[in-house]
Design an enzyme around this catalytic site. Sequence first.
Site, short mmCIF file in Angstrom:
data_model
loop_
_atom_site.label_atom_id
_atom_site.label_comp_id
_atom_site.label_asym_id
_atom_site.label_seq_id
_atom_site.Cartn_x
_atom_site.Cartn_y
_atom_site.Cartn_z
N CYS A 26 22.37 -8.25 -14.51
CA CYS A 26 22.90 -8.40 -15.88
C CYS A 26 24.37 -8.80 -15.90
O CYS A 26 24.79 -9.60 -16.72
CB CYS A 26 22.73 -7.08 -16.65
SG CYS A 26 21.06 -6.44 -16.68
N PHE A 54 1.19 44.70 -56.83
CA PHE A 54 1.01 46.03 -56.25
C PHE A 54 2.09 47.01 -56.72
O PHE A 54 2.02 48.20 -56.40
CB PHE A 54 1.04 45.94 -54.71
CG PHE A 54 -0.05 45.09 -54.13
CD1 PHE A 54 -1.38 45.39 -54.36
CD2 PHE A 54 0.25 43.99 -53.35
CE1 PHE A 54 -2.40 44.61 -53.83
CE2 PHE A 54 -0.77 43.21 -52.81
CZ PHE A 54 -2.10 43.52 -53.05
N ILE A 55 3.08 46.53 -57.41
CA ILE A 55 4.24 47.35 -57.75
C ILE A 55 4.24 47.64 -59.25
O ILE A 55 4.08 46.73 -60.07
CB ILE A 55 5.55 46.63 -57.34
CG1 ILE A 55 5.50 46.32 -55.83
CG2 ILE A 55 6.76 47.46 -57.68
CD1 ILE A 55 6.65 45.49 -55.34
N LYS A 74 12.56 -22.09 -13.76
CA LYS A 74 13.70 -22.26 -14.67
C LYS A 74 15.00 -22.44 -13.90
O LYS A 74 15.88 -23.21 -14.32
CB LYS A 74 13.82 -21.05 -15.60
CG LYS A 74 12.76 -21.01 -16.70
CD LYS A 74 12.97 -19.83 -17.63
CE LYS A 74 11.92 -19.79 -18.73
NZ LYS A 74 12.11 -18.63 -19.64
N HIS A 103 7.94 32.97 -53.43
CA HIS A 103 6.54 32.54 -53.38
C HIS A 103 6.45 31.20 -52.65
O HIS A 103 7.17 30.25 -53.00
CB HIS A 103 5.96 32.39 -54.79
CG HIS A 103 4.50 32.06 -54.79
ND1 HIS A 103 3.53 33.01 -54.57
CD2 HIS A 103 3.84 30.89 -54.96
CE1 HIS A 103 2.34 32.44 -54.62
NE2 HIS A 103 2.49 31.16 -54.84
N ASP A 158 2.41 35.69 -60.46
CA ASP A 158 3.23 34.53 -60.10
C ASP A 158 3.48 33.63 -61.31
O ASP A 158 3.48 32.40 -61.20
CB ASP A 158 2.55 33.72 -58.98
CG ASP A 158 2.25 34.55 -57.76
OD1 ASP A 158 3.00 35.52 -57.50
OD2 ASP A 158 1.26 34.26 -57.06
N VAL A 194 3.15 -5.26 -27.33
CA VAL A 194 3.58 -3.86 -27.18
C VAL A 194 5.00 -3.67 -27.72
O VAL A 194 5.26 -2.75 -28.50
CB VAL A 194 3.49 -3.43 -25.71
CG1 VAL A 194 4.08 -2.04 -25.52
CG2 VAL A 194 2.05 -3.46 -25.24
N GLY A 195 5.92 -4.54 -27.29
CA GLY A 195 7.29 -4.41 -27.75
C GLY A 195 7.42 -4.58 -29.25
O GLY A 195 8.18 -3.86 -29.92
#
Length: 871
Positions: A676, A59-60, A726, A76, A112, A602-603
């Site tokens: 624990c 455009f320039i 146990k 760009h 470009d 899952v773990g």
Amino acid sequence: MIRFRYKRQGQLAVVAEKDGTPVFKFPRWRVKGKPIPEVVEAYKAVGAELNVMPFCSQFIPMNVIDFPKHGSIIYHPSILPRHRGASAINWTLIEGDKKAGFSIFWADDGLDTGPILLQQECPVEPNDTVDTLYNRFLFPEGIKAMVEAVQLIADGKAPKIPQSEEGASYEGIQKKSNAKVNMAQPAEVIHNWIRGHDKVPGAWVVIDGKPVTLYSSSMLSGSVPAGQPVEVEGASQPGLIAKSGLILFGSDGKALQVKNLQFEDRNMIPASKYFSSDEDASLDLTDDEKEMAEKIRAIWKGILSNVPVIDDTTDFFKSGAASMDVVRLVEEVKQKCGGVQLQNEDVYMATTFQSFIQMFVRRLRGEDQEEELLIDYVTKDVNNMTVKMPHQCFINGNFEDAEDGKTYNTVNPTDGSVICKVSYASVADVDRAVSAAKEAFDNGPWGKMNPRDRGQLLYRLADLMEEHQEELATIETLDSGAVYTLALKTHVGMSIQTFRYFAGWCDKIQGSTIPINQARPNRNLTFTKKEPLGVCAIVIPWNYPLMMLAWKSAACLAAGNTLVLKPAQVTPLTALKFAELTVKAGIPKGVINIVPGSGGLVGQRMSDHPDIRKLGFTGSTPIGKQIMKSCAVSNLKKVSLELGGKSPLIIFSDCDMDKAVRMGMSSVYFNKGENCIAAGRLFVEESIHDEYIRRVVEEIKKMKIGDPLDRSTDHGPQNHKAHLDKLVEYCELGVKEGATLVYGGRQVDRQGFFMEPTVFTDVEDHMFIAKEESFGPVMVVSKFKDGDVDGVLSRANNTEFGLASGVFTRDINKAMYVSERLEAGTVFVNTYNKTDVAAPFGGFKQSGFGKDLGEEALHEYLRTKAVTVEY
């Protein structure tokens, strides 16, 4: 110099004018292809040495591009020569590129095609959009790179690397007519097409015979949700309108999800509301609401100053509004209309004045609140209350069955009865939970939230836990066998304290500035930032179900992460009740996900999952080693481990005997020995040994064993049957090895999983019970010779564990000497079990590494980034 083409002045122009930078308000450079002389002359008068342009050099005029001493450089948003043209970001996504980036190049007379000055790239995430790519990388890093480029030019070091034509591509701006989705393609290709056209011009399909534009697409992970079918032209099968949005299917049978739909009249709705007939119904406004509407009309008029009259059909964006105007509108409404909080997305979904007012009034009335959380409670009338217990997986803010429908029984250890069936999560459920957590971290409000606001949510969560503390404690007692009074004070009470403590840390997480050598003549600033890790996994044990959840997840959330948590298979219920409270607290969807199930399934999937960046685990040492190995092999995720213990407690003859007996018993029998840091081995000085044992046995005989909901009960059932078995085997082995069984050692003759408080003496160092923890109410006592401080220290430290330890003596010098030499993460002096939310907790040696609680716990869920700036 700043130049703009539009009627209204942009933010850059506003700032430039304040800074004294010339600003020109020319609508165009050319007329009928020829430069406008007065515009070119005004430009030349500035005497620019370099043109810095964002894009669109076509455009320039070339006499402007070539005028400065150093010419012109252009930003760009693609890795040139790929994706030349004005829609580079869009085509990066449409083409399914795995990497995106930007180029800064020297302007020439091509489109470009000029020589490259510098380039940077980034990965494209599976659900990236134009906005996320731009905001995450292309804009912030592009600004920095343009500064770097200008500096390179000023220093005479800027390269000019000719572009290769190999791999070059040019794609023009897409028109709406060309943006129709070809549904006869794989789901990922369809997803790329939709996200590449979001928000302009908008990819569209024909649904039930009408064109509908699709926004906010993502690939669907996990199972396809239930929904109402809709006909989608050209699709291999009908789409589904589900609670989460519109589900579309590709030719490969895979699915994607679209959140928002827009119709030909530009009205945009959540896809989940497609069949909601009342959504478009016009509201009758009260006088107060009409007054609010006029205030909003004035706000619109202030923003859209070029529009003569704001009427019901005025479209915010068609009238010229831009993204900054969206922010202004949201903030002005909040300021002037009773503090009603809107989101930017609300403006995009209600673009006309009438639809905006309708949306605002619904928000004001609370009519547009998210659908009430649906929970299939299990209820029980117990402990003088009705407890309501969720029992399904909690994923992305919803309770839902495991994908394969599997369940298992969770059992009340007091009588062995089944409390309820709980969803048994699969690998697919873990994947869905991780996907939800990742989406919440990457794109949800949690990641963008002000840390202080995040803290307020955690405070609110703590308040809700306090409001429900009796119900939480009752559920904890039913599911784990904890004595109710202990559950209320410790299991739940400390959980509340933990969330309040870490809520206060949210806005106090800081980096630091670091003096470094200066690179003369320039100067440097180096600073560090503390950043969240992303999606974290937490695996907790069964002895303190809620408290262990709190110890890890509070720090994780305060740091800004999202999480997927696996409660112990035998004690899932307080974690799922906690999930319900997080919704009430306003924690956004996907931030917290709870997946009950087995550790092996899952773990293990959590350990292996490539999108999880941290795993926190409390449990046995062998499982901890397996987790650490899996985390290393998968993606080298960060790990913290709180593992087994065999904590020594040394009781010297100069102790306060009453206190040593009381605290010594607590060190072993607290929480039925399922603790624990329980004192796994007591060393009692020879001269007081017999009296100490006699007094301990006297006190044990006074203990009431029974229903843990009875307020007078001292000792409840062990957590589950396998653990009880146990413990019985452990005691039998102790007798077999030659230790003296002074008291207990058997299962209590009553219904449930009750174990007698037990005392062993004459325990020698080589015995199994001297080396391995029981994790139950078993006191293991050994003598040591009077005055042999170093000898007993050597014996106390002769273990691969190092979680906790203790010493009782009136001699402060002896106490300090012993505490300095005990190899454990915590040392108690003349007390035991005295943990606090502000004090770090964690072990040495094979008791693990990393800390829970205190400021140190935050660092387990943060990463440190160093930034160095030259100026």
